[in-house]
Design an enzyme around this catalytic site. Structure first.
Site, PDB file in Angstrom:
ATOM      1  N   ASN A 109      -4.465   4.446  -7.457  1.00  0.00           N
ATOM      2  CA  ASN A 109      -3.503   4.211  -6.387  1.00  0.00           C
ATOM      3  C   ASN A 109      -2.243   4.962  -6.817  1.00  0.00           C
ATOM      4  O   ASN A 109      -1.616   4.588  -7.820  1.00  0.00           O
ATOM      5  CB  ASN A 109      -3.267   2.691  -6.278  1.00  0.00           C
ATOM      6  CG  ASN A 109      -2.403   2.309  -5.101  1.00  0.00           C
ATOM      7  OD1 ASN A 109      -1.749   3.151  -4.497  1.00  0.00           O
ATOM      8  ND2 ASN A 109      -2.379   1.014  -4.795  1.00  0.00           N
ATOM      9  N   LYS A 126      -0.402   3.904 -10.209  1.00  0.00           N
ATOM     10  CA  LYS A 126       0.021   2.493 -10.229  1.00  0.00           C
ATOM     11  C   LYS A 126      -0.484   1.757 -11.475  1.00  0.00           C
ATOM     12  O   LYS A 126      -1.680   1.785 -11.780  1.00  0.00           O
ATOM     13  CB  LYS A 126      -0.495   1.804  -8.964  1.00  0.00           C
ATOM     14  CG  LYS A 126      -0.040   0.359  -8.782  1.00  0.00           C
ATOM     15  CD  LYS A 126      -0.502  -0.166  -7.418  1.00  0.00           C
ATOM     16  CE  LYS A 126      -0.068  -1.591  -7.156  1.00  0.00           C
ATOM     17  NZ  LYS A 126      -0.512  -2.045  -5.819  1.00  0.00           N
ATOM     18  N   ASN A 195       2.418  -2.754   0.269  1.00  0.00           N
ATOM     19  CA  ASN A 195       1.595  -3.402   1.308  1.00  0.00           C
ATOM     20  C   ASN A 195       1.478  -4.849   0.863  1.00  0.00           C
ATOM     21  O   ASN A 195       0.712  -5.158  -0.062  1.00  0.00           O
ATOM     22  CB  ASN A 195       0.165  -2.838   1.322  1.00  0.00           C
ATOM     23  CG  ASN A 195       0.043  -1.507   2.017  1.00  0.00           C
ATOM     24  OD1 ASN A 195      -0.325  -1.411   3.179  1.00  0.00           O
ATOM     25  ND2 ASN A 195       0.331  -0.445   1.270  1.00  0.00           N
TER      26      ASN A 195
HETATM   27  N1  CDT Z   1      -0.390  -3.770  -2.717  1.00  0.00           N
HETATM   28  C1  CDT Z   1       0.061  -4.735  -3.542  1.00  0.00           C
HETATM   29  O1  CDT Z   1       0.256  -4.514  -4.725  1.00  0.00           O
HETATM   30  N2  CDT Z   1       0.260  -5.944  -2.983  1.00  0.00           N
HETATM   31  C2  CDT Z   1       0.581  -7.101  -3.741  1.00  0.00           C
HETATM   32  C3  CDT Z   1      -0.028  -8.298  -3.112  1.00  0.00           C
HETATM   33  C4  CDT Z   1      -0.246  -9.322  -4.112  1.00  0.00           C
HETATM   34  S1  CDT Z   1      -1.275 -10.598  -3.547  1.00  0.00           S
HETATM   35  C5  CDT Z   1      -2.728 -10.296  -4.364  1.00  0.00           C
HETATM   36  C6  CDT Z   1       2.070  -7.342  -3.920  1.00  0.00           C
HETATM   37  O2  CDT Z   1       2.482  -7.637  -5.042  1.00  0.00           O
HETATM   38  O3  CDT Z   1       2.827  -7.294  -2.958  1.00  0.00           O
END
Ligand code: CDT
Length: 302
Positions: A109, A126, A195
Site C-alpha cells: 500500500n 505503508k 480510508n
Molecule cells: N486504511 C486504514 O488504515 N484504515 C484504518 C482503519 C482501522 S479499523 C481496522 C485507520 O486507522 O483509519
C-alpha cells in the site's frame, strides 16, 4: 517565509464498478480546480485509484490484481503526470502497488510524491497495516490489509516544494512514532491519505469517536514535531460502508487551518508557511536540547 499552497483533495466514494479512467478524470478535475487557486501541491487519499478493496476476501489473492498498479506512471495514470507537468502542479497519490522481485509477486500500500515537472520524487510503503490477515466473515465488513499487503519498513523525507516533505498512510497517523521518526529527519509537512470506516467491528464503542480520534492524532503529531500535516480522506458511503471525511490541513501549532465539510469530492486549501515550523522546532520541541532518549530505552536507540 516559505509558502507552499496546499490542497487536501478529498474524494467521495469510489464504486467497485468505477473504471480507473473514470477515477483519474475525478483526480484531474481536482488538479485543474486547484491550479485555478494557485495551488503548488495537491494531496489525494490512500488507495485513491480504486474502491477500498481490502474489505472483501478472495481465496485467490490474484483475483484482486486488477486493483493494483504494476507501473507508475502506467497507461491509466499517465494523464496525471502529464497534467502535473503542463499545469506546473505537484501531487501526492496513494495506490496499491504490485511488483515482481526475484520472481515473487509483492504487494504494498504505497504513496508517491510527484513534483511540478511530473517527476516522482519519493515513494513510501505503508508501515502500519491495520485489520487482519485471514477471512473473518463474521464482520459486517472486513479489513484485510494484512492479507493484501506486506508492511513497508521505513519513514522517509524528501526535499521538494522548497521544504522537507514526509509521507504516511492512514493507520500510520495513529502512531506517534510515525511523526517522530520524520520529525527527527526535519520534516516540515507530512502528507497522508486515509480510508477510515465509521464502524470498527472489533470495537463498536469507538464509532462515535472516529472523527475526534482522526483529528486528535494528526493535530498532536503536528504540534509535537513542529510540522504541517495534511490528512485527506476517501469519504462517504462506499459500497454500503460509511467512511469518515474530515480532511484537514493542520499547522505546526496543532490548529486546523482548513478542512472539508462534505463527504464528497472537495478541495480544502491553505497557504502554508514552512518557516512556521521553526517556531516549534527551535523552542518547545527543540529535540537536540530537550529530548531524553536515554530515558526512552525501550523504544529508542537514538
Ligand atoms: N486504511 C486504514 O488504515 N484504515 C484504518 C482503519 C482501522 S479499523 C481496522 C485507520 O486507522 O483509519
Amino acid at each position: 517565509s516559505r509558502f507552499v499552497n496546499v490542497a487536501a483533495a478529498q474524494l467521495g466514494p469510489i464504486a467497485r464498478s468505477e473504471t480507473k479512467k473514470q477515477v483519474v478524470d475525478r483526480l484531474l478535475a481536482h488538479l485543474h480546480q486547484a491550479k485555478k487557486m494557485d495551488v503548488d501541491v495537491v494531496v489525494f487519499p490512500e488507495l485513491a485509484l480504486t474502491t477500498f478493496f481490502p474489505r472483501w476476501f478472495s481465496e485467490d489473492i490474484s483475483d484482486f490484481d486488477c486493483f493494483y498498479e504494476t507501473q507508475m506512471p502506467g497507461p491509466d495514470t499517465q494523464p496525471l503526470f502529464d497534467a502535473a507537468a503542463k499545469l506546473q502542479i505537484g501531487f501526492y497519490l496513494g495506490y496499491a502497488e504490485l511488483v515482481i522481485e526475484n520472481g515473487v509477486k509483492r504487494r504494498f500500500n504505497v504513496s508517491i510524491l510527484v513534483d511540478k515537472t511530473g517527476t516522482i520524487v519519493g515513494k513510501y510503503r505503508k508501515v502500519h497495516l491495520p485489520g487482519h490477515g485471514q477471512d473473518e466473515p463474521w464482520r459486517a465488513f472486513q479489513h484485510l490489509e494484512k492479507y493484501y499487503f506486506e508492511p513497508g519498513h521505513e519513514f522517509g523525507v524528501w526535499s521538494a516544494f522548497g521544504g522537507v516533505m514526509g509521507m504516511a498512510l492512514c493507520n500510520d497517523r495513529r502512531w506517534s512514532e510515525t511523526y517522530r521518526v520524520m520529525g527527527l529527519k526535519g520534516v516540515e509537512m507530512v502528507m497522508l491519505g486515509y480510508n477510515t470506516p465509521v464502524h470498527n467491528p472489533p470495537a463498536p464503542e469507538h464509532d462515535d469517536l472516529s472523527m475526534f480520534h482522526n483529528h486528535l492524532v494528526m493535530q498532536a503529531g503536528a504540534y509535537q514535531n513542529g510540522t504541517w500535516v495534511v490528512g485527506v480522506a476517501k469519504a462517504g458511503s462506499e459500497e454500503g460502508i460509511e467512511m469518515i471525511g474530515g480532511s484537514a490541513i493542520i499547522a505546526p501549532s496543532g490548529e486546523i487551518v482548513a478542512a472539508c465539510s462534505t463527504k464528497g469530492d472537495e478541495l480544502a486549501i491553505a497557504r502554508c508557511d514552512l518557516d512556521l515550523c521553526h517556531s516549534y522546532k527551535s523552542t518547545t520541541f527543540n529535540f537536540e536540547r530537550h529530548r531524553r532518549p536515554e530515558a526512552y530505552g525501550l523504544i529508542s536507540s537514538q
